[in-house]
Write an enzyme that holds these catalytic residues in place. Sequence first.
Site, short mmCIF file in Angstrom:
data_model
loop_
_atom_site.label_atom_id
_atom_site.label_comp_id
_atom_site.label_asym_id
_atom_site.label_seq_id
_atom_site.Cartn_x
_atom_site.Cartn_y
_atom_site.Cartn_z
N LEU A 225 -65.18 -61.48 -27.62
CA LEU A 225 -65.57 -61.14 -26.25
C LEU A 225 -66.61 -60.03 -26.21
O LEU A 225 -66.40 -58.95 -26.78
CB LEU A 225 -64.33 -60.72 -25.46
CG LEU A 225 -64.57 -60.32 -24.00
CD1 LEU A 225 -65.05 -61.52 -23.19
CD2 LEU A 225 -63.28 -59.74 -23.39
N ASP A 226 -67.75 -60.30 -25.53
CA ASP A 226 -68.80 -59.30 -25.27
C ASP A 226 -69.32 -58.64 -26.54
O ASP A 226 -69.71 -57.47 -26.53
CB ASP A 226 -68.30 -58.23 -24.29
CG ASP A 226 -67.99 -58.78 -22.92
OD1 ASP A 226 -68.62 -59.78 -22.53
OD2 ASP A 226 -67.11 -58.23 -22.24
N ALA A 227 -69.33 -59.38 -27.65
CA ALA A 227 -69.75 -58.79 -28.92
C ALA A 227 -70.89 -59.56 -29.58
O ALA A 227 -71.23 -59.28 -30.72
CB ALA A 227 -68.55 -58.73 -29.88
#
Length: 281
Positions: A225-227
């Site tokens: 997530l969001d990486a």
Amino acid sequence: MTRLLISCPDQPGIVAAVSTFLYERGANIVSSDQYSTDPQGGRFLMRMEFHREQPQNERQRLERDFESSVAQRFGMEWRISYPEQRKRVALMVSRSGHCLLDLLWRWRSGELDAEVVCVVSNHPNLAEDVGGFGVPYLHVPVERERKREAELELLRLLGGRCDLIVLARYMQVLSGELLDELDVPVINIHHSFLPAFAGADPYKRARERGVKIIGATAHYVTEELDAGPIIEQDVVRTTHRASVRELEHLGADIERTVLAHAVQWHLQDRVLVHDNRTVVF
């Protein structure tokens, strides 16, 4: 204008070999950008634009010749992009329409050179707004207990129909399984200056932390997530006086421009990914 994108181990002779190959085939190099992560044992990345009069039936021959005479010698990952073959883009959104409508306006005005095939949403509330742009609006509800069913419907609607998916404030996490099945780049706009405040409610958490700048990040989506690799970011200053709602209003403007830049650069083949970083030419 034809675009050539290259990624390979850095070593002497790459630029000379590519330039000679194009010269011998009557191509005129119009622009060339390159970057090395390390001149000794690093990764070499290049974006080149060239002009060459050629019928479409000769393109495969050019690509075969490049693979056999240049790419294999240097261990290249490469592709040639023909801008007249417009990329097919699917846009995904939840309830907040500011990023979506900004992209659609830019597309309609000619700023984004793409074919927008559809807008997909887990809510019906933006259907009328999208209808004004003449783009199909597909409503796919997502229920917590039946998320896999919704993903299979997304795969049915989008699989093989697009070259890029843009999450324009689509507030659902795409599973790694779905990302693998779609097998196209996915760009997300996160309303935070990542890696700070990843996940939900970033403006609320930013205010609680007392930050003096807020930002937005456009990145490629990965299973974590969001990486994923960051394409573009921007910030705006704020003070202790700003409420969460005021921070959201400030952030909305940044989200629009950051996402638009990232999508435009991707469409123009300006973004090359190495490990979890991007090089944007």
